[in-house]
Design an enzyme around this catalytic site. Structure first.
Site, PDB file in Angstrom:
ATOM      1  N   CYS A   2      -5.369 -99.907 -53.085  1.00  0.00           N
ATOM      2  CA  CYS A   2      -4.620-100.015 -54.434  1.00  0.00           C
ATOM      3  C   CYS A   2      -5.427 -99.655 -55.479  1.00  0.00           C
ATOM      4  CB  CYS A   2      -3.993-101.363 -54.679  1.00  0.00           C
ATOM      5  SG  CYS A   2      -3.044-102.214 -53.548  1.00  0.00           S
ATOM      6  N   ARG A  27      -8.366 -94.043 -52.984  1.00  0.00           N
ATOM      7  CA  ARG A  27      -8.398 -95.270 -52.203  1.00  0.00           C
ATOM      8  C   ARG A  27      -7.173 -95.264 -51.336  1.00  0.00           C
ATOM      9  NH1 ARG A  27     -11.285 -99.127 -55.213  1.00  0.00           N
ATOM     10  NH2 ARG A  27      -9.648-100.828 -54.747  1.00  0.00           N
ATOM     11  N   TRP A  88      -0.792 -99.748 -52.421  1.00  0.00           N
ATOM     12  CA  TRP A  88      -0.839 -99.497 -50.855  1.00  0.00           C
ATOM     13  C   TRP A  88      -0.094-100.775 -50.173  1.00  0.00           C
ATOM     14  CZ3 TRP A  88      -2.540 -96.336 -46.963  1.00  0.00           C
ATOM     15  CH2 TRP A  88      -2.809 -97.075 -45.687  1.00  0.00           C
ATOM     16  N   ASN A 114      -3.872-106.370 -56.582  1.00  0.00           N
ATOM     17  CA  ASN A 114      -4.473-105.583 -55.541  1.00  0.00           C
ATOM     18  C   ASN A 114      -4.998-106.923 -54.600  1.00  0.00           C
ATOM     19  OD1 ASN A 114      -5.838-104.450 -53.761  1.00  0.00           O
ATOM     20  ND2 ASN A 114      -7.505-103.662 -55.205  1.00  0.00           N
ATOM     21  N   GLY A 115      -4.582-107.092 -53.397  1.00  0.00           N
ATOM     22  CA  GLY A 115      -4.729-108.135 -52.661  1.00  0.00           C
ATOM     23  C   GLY A 115      -3.778-108.797 -51.768  1.00  0.00           C
ATOM     24  N   GLU A 513     -15.053 -96.876 -26.903  1.00  0.00           N
ATOM     25  CA  GLU A 513     -15.093 -96.531 -28.368  1.00  0.00           C
ATOM     26  C   GLU A 513     -16.451 -96.032 -29.080  1.00  0.00           C
ATOM     27  OE1 GLU A 513     -12.844 -95.976 -30.509  1.00  0.00           O
ATOM     28  OE2 GLU A 513     -13.594 -96.559 -32.472  1.00  0.00           O
ATOM     29  N   LYS A 517     -16.818 -92.235 -30.896  1.00  0.00           N
ATOM     30  CA  LYS A 517     -17.435 -91.932 -32.421  1.00  0.00           C
ATOM     31  C   LYS A 517     -18.290 -90.942 -32.278  1.00  0.00           C
ATOM     32  CE  LYS A 517     -14.880 -93.737 -34.076  1.00  0.00           C
ATOM     33  NZ  LYS A 517     -13.666 -94.156 -33.705  1.00  0.00           N
ATOM     34  N   GLU A 520     -16.760 -87.420 -31.769  1.00  0.00           N
ATOM     35  CA  GLU A 520     -15.894 -87.102 -32.963  1.00  0.00           C
ATOM     36  C   GLU A 520     -16.838 -86.471 -34.011  1.00  0.00           C
ATOM     37  OE1 GLU A 520     -13.618 -90.969 -33.761  1.00  0.00           O
ATOM     38  OE2 GLU A 520     -11.936 -89.681 -33.930  1.00  0.00           O
ATOM     39  N   HIS A 536     -21.261 -94.367  -8.154  1.00  0.00           N
ATOM     40  CA  HIS A 536     -20.130 -93.800  -7.608  1.00  0.00           C
ATOM     41  C   HIS A 536     -19.971 -92.373  -7.947  1.00  0.00           C
ATOM     42  CE1 HIS A 536     -18.724 -97.165  -5.578  1.00  0.00           C
ATOM     43  NE2 HIS A 536     -18.671 -97.746  -6.821  1.00  0.00           N
ATOM     44  N   LYS A 638      -6.605 -86.764 -39.405  1.00  0.00           N
ATOM     45  CA  LYS A 638      -6.600 -88.430 -39.288  1.00  0.00           C
ATOM     46  C   LYS A 638      -5.279 -89.032 -38.600  1.00  0.00           C
ATOM     47  CE  LYS A 638      -7.710 -92.389 -40.702  1.00  0.00           C
ATOM     48  NZ  LYS A 638      -8.794 -93.027 -39.702  1.00  0.00           N
TER      49      LYS A 638
HETATM   50  O1  M6R Z   1      -2.968 -93.857 -36.283  1.00  0.00           O
HETATM   51  P1  M6R Z   1      -3.417 -93.971 -34.776  1.00  0.00           P
HETATM   52  O2  M6R Z   1      -4.170 -95.250 -34.538  1.00  0.00           O
HETATM   53  O3  M6R Z   1      -2.159 -93.963 -33.944  1.00  0.00           O
HETATM   54  O4  M6R Z   1      -4.281 -92.808 -34.170  1.00  0.00           O
HETATM   55  C1  M6R Z   1      -4.611 -92.648 -32.855  1.00  0.00           C
HETATM   56  C2  M6R Z   1      -5.690 -91.836 -32.679  1.00  0.00           C
HETATM   57  O5  M6R Z   1      -5.342 -90.588 -32.924  1.00  0.00           O
HETATM   58  C3  M6R Z   1      -7.109 -92.292 -33.638  1.00  0.00           C
HETATM   59  O6  M6R Z   1      -7.366 -93.490 -33.165  1.00  0.00           O
HETATM   60  C4  M6R Z   1      -8.178 -91.167 -33.276  1.00  0.00           C
HETATM   61  O7  M6R Z   1      -8.517 -91.256 -31.786  1.00  0.00           O
HETATM   62  C5  M6R Z   1      -9.198 -91.667 -34.253  1.00  0.00           C
HETATM   63  N1  M6R Z   1      -9.774 -90.242 -34.854  1.00  0.00           N
HETATM   64  C6  M6R Z   1     -10.542 -92.411 -33.736  1.00  0.00           C
HETATM   65  O8  M6R Z   1     -11.514 -92.420 -34.615  1.00  0.00           O
END
Ligand code: M6R
Length: 643
Positions: A2, A27, A88, A114-115, A513, A517, A520, A536, A638
């Site tokens: 927000c 934001r 938001w 905001n909050g 995860e 990172k 990506e 294995h 995104k």
């Molecule tokens: O918006 P979502 O959580 O559904 O998105 C899923 C994936 O596309 C998302 O988590 C993607 O793997 C990210 N870029 C991870 O950092």
């Protein structure tokens, strides 16, 4: 999340507010609005969607092709004092009605906020009993009406009285027709900054909104109150006593200011995790004497444990959900990793069979549905095409759906039976960080509540886990305070092209995860392995060019991890270990690791919320050192709204 702007001066307020809001667009928001105190009184204009929708609406009304003092002068929107907001959504989906400013029933008091107000349901009922009729679904409309209820001729006192009744977090900016020369601003756990121009005073939720007017700003601290006049600002503490504040000189340029002084949104969002985790957790934990929630067989989604309860009443969760025969979790990417951790958590806490699937696979399989299956669908955006397709398939198969998402009013939120919001605030960097850890917070809360309702978690253990969850935001902060250590390590390793993460159980899931990172944002070949699987096959890949990051938090499997690390070390790999601090057992890794990252002790089952943070930072620093833009990695969007 927000954006807030307030202006009192000698110029037309609307263009100042709109420009200020534009500077806060980074934001993230889903609707926008302004309120102006002009000749006809309080005038409010709001629009769902982009700020330009609001701007167009006002242009059409004022007959101007641009928003200028000239075009506004003869309109009802002419006025030199006003407040603006980009929202938001939290309570209530994005809409014109739910956008801010929100106004009290008398139409005299306008509030931007905001909050999250945690006790909004009780306050809403209390106000309804006193005849207030609400027009929106927001918690903010409650604040406007509480201020109105307490107003006895002094707006400042009314704001103080109203704020004294709120639980949660807020940044509030308030104007009133009956107090036409000043703006009141107050905050708790959400930022507000103020600045003084020539004959004008501004307040905003972040510095970029003020930079055009001044580089000398006042940062409001928690519970402090600012009263803005055209030519000065008065400050008070929460008891209403006058205080003096010093200005801070802003050196940053506008672009840096948008990121709160951080070089990238990703780093900012990594640092926002303690606050985001608090926002996710706090509304869902109540103490036994807090009242308002039944403790019977979980009928209202809350269970007494003598001290603290998890309350999922807000999302409509009742005991019937815990009678499921099976839980199925479906998601993509990072959200799927949260699902893998969710599987382990459900099995551990609630002793219920769990299947977890990537949505892109699930939707083309021939899954078998049973009437008592429940589905948990996780998605930051709530718009991922594969995830939505999987949800619709499960619905068609007769399953009931719980969504965990960050975006209020998203398609997932609208179509699921229950929605648990992560309250992480907008995530702008493509690589997910705070959305992931808040998803973990949510899935642990649901799993624990399942455990309580199924009788697999007793009150003593529940209390222990709730205490551990409550400690996590401060523990995350502690990890972040040691980030230089990770930065230094990244400066030694950023050119590595083969990085493997390994662990067992929850550590394996955290490894998935962590490896993503690095893929990506560094374009590094990084993989995650269940440490027991190494022999294995994957161990054939290990050589002297490999960095192996071993995540070691599952105490009962330390022997096994030690052995796996020894094996990769023998093949020449460099070894980094992420493990507990202040733990006698984890001292064993000192001997074999080239680098250790110690994280504060939590319950083994909750460890991924913390162990992933060093990995996020490592990926971030490696990306920067490689000269890449971590916020906008190549080939990635995104939100993946197409297949
Ligand atoms: O918006 P979502 O959580 O559904 O998105 C899923 C994936 O596309 C998302 O988590 C993607 O793997 C990210 N870029 C991870 O950092």
């Amino acid at each position: 999340m927000c954006g807030i702007v307030g202006y009192v001066g000698n110029e037309e307020a609307v263009p100042v507010l709109i420009e200020g809001l534009r500077k806060l667009e980074y934001r993230g928001y889903d609707s926008a609005g302004v309120a102006v105190l002009g000749k006809p009184g309080l005038v409010v204009r709001k629009a769902k969607g982009a700020l330009k929708n609001l701007e167009e609406k006002i242009k059409v009304e004022t007959g101007g092709s641009t928003l200028t003092a000239g075009s506004l002068a003869n309109s009802v929107l002419s006025g030199t004092m006003g407040i603006g907001h980009t929202r938001w959504a939290t309570h209530g989906e994005p809409s014109d009605t739910n956008a801010h400013p929100q106004v009290d029933v008398s139409g005299k008091i306008a509030v931007v906020h905001n909050g999250i107000i945690e006790n909004y349901a009780r306050l809403r009922d209390w106000l309804i009993e006193r005849g207030v009729q609400f027009t929106s679904e927001t918690d903010t409309e409650i604040i406007a009406n509480l201020i109105s209820y307490h107003y006895k001729g002094d707006l400042l006192q009314a704001v103080l009285d109203a704020v004294g009744r709120l639980d949660g977090s807020w940044a509030l900016v308030v104007i009133s027709v009956d107090d036409p020369d000043r703006i009141i601003a107050v905050r708790k756990e959400n930022p507000l900054v103020l600045g003084q121009g020539a004959g004008e005073t501004l307040v905003g939720s972040d510095v970029p909104a003020l930079l055009e007017y001044t580089r000398e700003v006042y940062y409001l601290e928690d519970r402090e109150i600012a009263v803005l006049y055209r030519d000065h600002v008065d400050f008070y503490n929460d008891e209403g006593k006058s205080i003096q504040k010093k200005t801070t000189h802003i050196e940053w340029d506008a672009a840096a200011a948008e990121k709160g002084g951080y070089e990238h949104f990703m780093l900012k969002e990594i640092h926002e995790q303690p606050k985001a985790l608090t926002d996710t957790l706090r509304p869902r934990i109540i103490t036994a004497d807090a009242g308002g929630v039944n403790d019977t067989a979980g009928n209202k989604g809350a269970v007494t444990n003598n001290a603290k309860k998890i309350s999922l009443e807000e999302i409509g969760f009742d005991a019937s959900w815990a009678q499921a025969n099976r839980v199925m979790i479906t998601a993509c990417g990072t959200a799927w990793h949260a699902g893998v951790i969710g599987k382990y958590a459900f099995e551990h806490f609630a002793r219920i069979p769990v299947d977890v699937d990537t949505a892109s696979e699930f939707r083309y399989r021939d899954p078998i549905f049973n009437p008592k299956d429940i589905f948990i669908i996780i998605s930051q955006s709530g718009e991922t095409a594969d995830t939505l397709a999987a949800m619709r398939m499960a619905k068609k198969g007769g399953a009931r759906i719980i969504a965990i998402t960050n975006v209020v009013g998203s398609t997932l939120a609208r179509e699921a039976d229950l929605v648990m919001y992560t309250w992480a605030g907008p995530e702008i960097a493509v690589a997910s960080t705070k959305a992931f850890t808040t998803q973990l917070m949510c899935i642990n809360l649901i799993a624990l509540q399942f455990g309580v309702l199924r009788g697999t978690i007793d009150p003593v253990h529940l209390n222990k886990y709730i205490n551990a969850l409550e400690a996590i935001p401060a523990q995350a902060e502690k990890i972040l305070s040691g980030k230089e250590n990770i930065q230094r390590f990244a400066s030694l390793q950023f050119n590595k092209n083969k990085v493997f993460f390994m662990g067992r159980l929850f550590d394996y899931a955290a490894s998935l995860e962590s490896a993503l990172k690095l893929k990506e944002i560094c374009y590094t070949h990084s993989e995650a392995f269940a440490a027991g699987e190494l022999k294995h096959g994957p161990i054939a890949l290990v050589d002297t060019s490999t960095l192996v990051v071993a995540i070691c938090t599952q105490t009962k499997l330390f022997d096994k991890m030690e052995s796996s690390i020894t094996q990769v070390k023998a093949r020449g790999a460099s070894i980094a270990v992420i493990t507990w601090e202040d733990d006698a057992e984890s001292g064993r890794f000192d001997r074999i690791a080239d680098e250790k990252f110690r994280i504060p002790r939590t319950e083994d089952a909750l460890s991924p919320i913390l162990s992933v943070i060093p990995a996020q930072l490592f990926a971030y620093y490696c990306s920067v050192l490689r000269g890449l833009d971590p916020d906008k990695p190549r080939n990635l969007a995104k939100s993946v709204t197409v297949e």
